[in-house]
Design a protein around this motif. Sequence first.
Motif, PDB file in Angstrom:
ATOM      1  N   ASN A  94      61.676  58.654  42.068  1.00 46.42           N
ATOM      2  CA  ASN A  94      62.999  58.611  41.459  1.00 46.42           C
ATOM      3  C   ASN A  94      63.195  59.813  40.532  1.00 46.42           C
ATOM      4  O   ASN A  94      62.395  60.059  39.628  1.00 46.42           O
ATOM      5  N   HIS A  95      64.275  60.509  40.764  1.00 45.96           N
ATOM      6  CA  HIS A  95      64.597  61.713  39.986  1.00 45.96           C
ATOM      7  C   HIS A  95      64.728  61.410  38.489  1.00 45.96           C
ATOM      8  O   HIS A  95      64.279  62.192  37.647  1.00 45.96           O
ATOM      9  N   LEU A  96      65.338  60.279  38.157  1.00 46.13           N
ATOM     10  CA  LEU A  96      65.567  59.940  36.743  1.00 46.13           C
ATOM     11  C   LEU A  96      64.237  59.718  36.022  1.00 46.13           C
ATOM     12  O   LEU A  96      64.021  60.192  34.906  1.00 46.13           O
TER      13      LEU A  96
ATOM     14  N   GLY B 205      61.538  61.014  36.894  1.00 43.40           N
ATOM     15  CA  GLY B 205      60.928  62.341  36.824  1.00 43.40           C
ATOM     16  C   GLY B 205      61.330  63.082  35.555  1.00 43.40           C
ATOM     17  O   GLY B 205      60.488  63.697  34.890  1.00 43.40           O
ATOM     18  N   HIS B 206      62.612  63.005  35.203  1.00 44.33           N
ATOM     19  CA  HIS B 206      63.077  63.687  33.983  1.00 44.33           C
ATOM     20  C   HIS B 206      62.273  63.224  32.767  1.00 44.33           C
ATOM     21  O   HIS B 206      61.903  64.021  31.911  1.00 44.33           O
ATOM     22  N   ILE B 207      62.040  61.922  32.693  1.00 46.44           N
ATOM     23  CA  ILE B 207      61.324  61.386  31.529  1.00 46.44           C
ATOM     24  C   ILE B 207      59.839  61.771  31.605  1.00 46.44           C
ATOM     25  O   ILE B 207      59.220  62.136  30.613  1.00 46.44           O
TER      26      ILE B 207
ATOM     27  N   VAL C 136      70.080  62.704  29.496  1.00 48.84           N
ATOM     28  CA  VAL C 136      71.404  63.347  29.441  1.00 48.84           C
ATOM     29  C   VAL C 136      71.399  64.659  30.217  1.00 48.84           C
ATOM     30  O   VAL C 136      70.600  65.547  29.932  1.00 48.84           O
ATOM     31  N   SER C 137      72.308  64.757  31.190  1.00 49.45           N
ATOM     32  CA  SER C 137      72.410  65.989  31.972  1.00 49.45           C
ATOM     33  C   SER C 137      73.801  66.066  32.577  1.00 49.45           C
ATOM     34  O   SER C 137      74.673  65.252  32.263  1.00 49.45           O
ATOM     35  N   GLY C 138      73.986  67.033  33.481  1.00 45.01           N
ATOM     36  CA  GLY C 138      75.271  67.165  34.156  1.00 45.01           C
ATOM     37  C   GLY C 138      75.585  65.979  35.048  1.00 45.01           C
ATOM     38  O   GLY C 138      76.738  65.698  35.347  1.00 45.01           O
ATOM     39  N   GLY C 139      74.560  65.259  35.460  1.00 48.09           N
ATOM     40  CA  GLY C 139      74.767  64.144  36.378  1.00 48.09           C
ATOM     41  C   GLY C 139      74.445  62.779  35.795  1.00 48.09           C
ATOM     42  O   GLY C 139      74.812  61.754  36.363  1.00 48.09           O
ATOM     43  N   HIS C 140      73.700  62.743  34.691  1.00 46.59           N
ATOM     44  CA  HIS C 140      73.257  61.447  34.160  1.00 46.59           C
ATOM     45  C   HIS C 140      73.489  61.334  32.652  1.00 46.59           C
ATOM     46  O   HIS C 140      73.381  62.300  31.929  1.00 46.59           O
ATOM     47  N   THR C 141      73.795  60.103  32.208  1.00 43.52           N
ATOM     48  CA  THR C 141      73.784  59.775  30.784  1.00 43.52           C
ATOM     49  C   THR C 141      73.337  58.317  30.707  1.00 43.52           C
ATOM     50  O   THR C 141      74.109  57.413  31.005  1.00 43.52           O
TER      51      THR C 141
ATOM     52  N   THR D  55      65.682  70.792  32.435  1.00 42.59           N
ATOM     53  CA  THR D  55      66.516  70.888  33.627  1.00 42.59           C
ATOM     54  C   THR D  55      65.719  70.411  34.838  1.00 42.59           C
ATOM     55  O   THR D  55      64.503  70.253  34.765  1.00 42.59           O
ATOM     56  N   ASP D  56      66.416  70.192  35.959  1.00 40.83           N
ATOM     57  CA  ASP D  56      65.735  69.715  37.171  1.00 40.83           C
ATOM     58  C   ASP D  56      64.618  70.688  37.562  1.00 40.83           C
ATOM     59  O   ASP D  56      64.834  71.904  37.545  1.00 40.83           O
ATOM     60  N   ASN D  57      63.457  70.147  37.931  1.00 38.21           N
ATOM     61  CA  ASN D  57      62.341  71.007  38.334  1.00 38.21           C
ATOM     62  C   ASN D  57      61.331  70.218  39.159  1.00 38.21           C
ATOM     63  O   ASN D  57      61.384  68.986  39.230  1.00 38.21           O
TER      64      ASN D  57
END
Lengths: 372, 251
Positions: free
Chosen positions: A140-142, A144-146, A165-170, A334-336
């Motif tokens: 899951n991308h979300l 992944g951010h964490i 918080v990003s361009g696509g998620h809050t 940012t996404d990576n």
Amino acid sequence: MTAAAIPTTRRRQPEPLRPGAVVLGIESSCDETGVGLVRMGERDPATGQPRLELLGHQLASSSDQHARYGGVVPEIASRAHLEAMQPTMAAAFAKAGIDRDQVDAVAVTCGPGLAGALLVGVAAAKAYAAGWDLPLYGVNHLAGHIAADTLEHGPLPANTLALLVSGGHTQLLRAGDLGTNLEQLGSTVDDAAGEAYDKVARLLGLGYPGGPVIDQQAAAGDPAAIAFPRGLTGPRDNPYDFSFSGLKTAVARYVEGKRRAGEPVPVADVCASFQEAVADVLTAKTVRAARDIGADTVVIAGGVAANGRLRELAEIRCGDAGITLRVPRPGLCTDNGAMIAAIGALAIAAGAQPADPALTGNPGLPVATVHV
Amino acid sequence: MLVLALDTATPVVTAAVVRLLRPHELIDPAGTAATSAPQPTAPRPTAPISVLAEANVDDAFAHAERLLPLAESALAQAGVELGQLDAIVVGVGPGPFTGLRVGIATAAALGDALGISVYPVPSHLGTALGAEVAEPFLVVTDARRREVYVSAFAPGSCGALRTQAGPEVLRPADLAAFCATLPQQPTAVAGAGAVLAGLDLPELPAGSAGLGLVRAAARDLLTGAVPAPPVPLYLRRPDVTEPSASKSVLA
Ligand SMILES: [Zn+2]
């Protein structure tokens, strides 16, 4: 003939769980093609989670190609992912300084994200895993951010609240057991925070993406100059949900009012006041949620986590509340691909099984599904 | 040499394992006389290109799910392991974008992982060379949005096939005008979009797409030519318009 999966003979037995094992992560959910390599360390005695070491990662962004459209164009993003995948892979290995035969598992973003963009990464990841004869994990991308934060600050304590918080998620998420479980407490009911930045930047003629340029303009402005609304902060509103649509409209109304009256638009003050409204709502709701669930640690992740005022206000408010604040460095916000390798490693450590051979992208992958 | 052929340009997902004989293997079919003991039980290959296994599945919305398992099942049926492959040939369309990219992304990553070359082939050429036809004909596939992709082929010298025109993206109503420009008039139509074409031409039976793809790349495969990057034949620009600067957010 049917498409029954008949696995080919395995040439070697990978051990993705052993300390020292290397997980490769592939990200392609939006406009960044990312490949990252992460090494699994010993388990941290306090949390039981493995320590993760970032060996190296590489990004290719199609952001410039979307700028003239004021937002990500899915077809352009998908085309760019296809072109960027192999060069990004090669560069990630070069940066990490390891050989391809040292990888033990492959993890890939399978959602949420743009359908066509996800499929490029998933198809590539399936082929790399098959070609290298390695287990594949869809993540899951979300989450992944964490997980990106654990690459910098170590395993997350059990009582952790995450603000994504990003361009696509809050979103506000309970993230203490990230490898297996992610629970959403609240999210935006309309625009994502980063989206609001992009729209306000466009309104002011500041270009795309909006985050960095508004942050920069705001430095010279007065955050109290204009009283912009704080969405969903009334007594009857859901305390963990967000709304930025009303804020965006209020900024538009203010700016158009000035223009119609033939007065100059105080750009720096508008940016500072808008940014203050965003940071105020995000941090107030985060600290409230952290208190409510008894979290002693807050992680802020996602592209907007790089925002100067958000970091500053979060530090003050978390400090006042006795909460430890963790924010990954901007390059990991940012996404990576590194964040995907990280969540892959955490999922493997938590006992995740490799993905089904029919793995595909899922644009609407539920938050709670950390891996598939 | 052992070649994996993949195509995802149409609703049909194709994976085939094809053996392509090098010139010396054709002279000495077993290719072993000089270097090892004779193998009396081994079947002697007779054709320069033979399909060891081919799997096709018609599933327009599941290319990503189906392709790799389909390739693995074709390999298993052919008794070939991924590590034994010498090259990959991939159809680069034209085709509706998302499914097409799945095939190309898969081929490119598999080639990169195995350290073998990936040869791009126009998908219509694969269809044409797999069809075994000796007359001028069209290949037509569904481009969605009420349009078709079309290519025209004709027999060339020494039994070769020549591309007369295409691939292009057209409305079916414009196919007659397309045909009028061709030096040799098509007398048949092949491809999954034959019905959409609405032309009064006999429909050719589908041949082996895997065979056609490898035939199309055979010369490059045998000479070890450096392949071009596998870039999709999109034929259409991304469907976007730039926002006007003066547009009101309040409107
Ligand atoms: Zn993201």
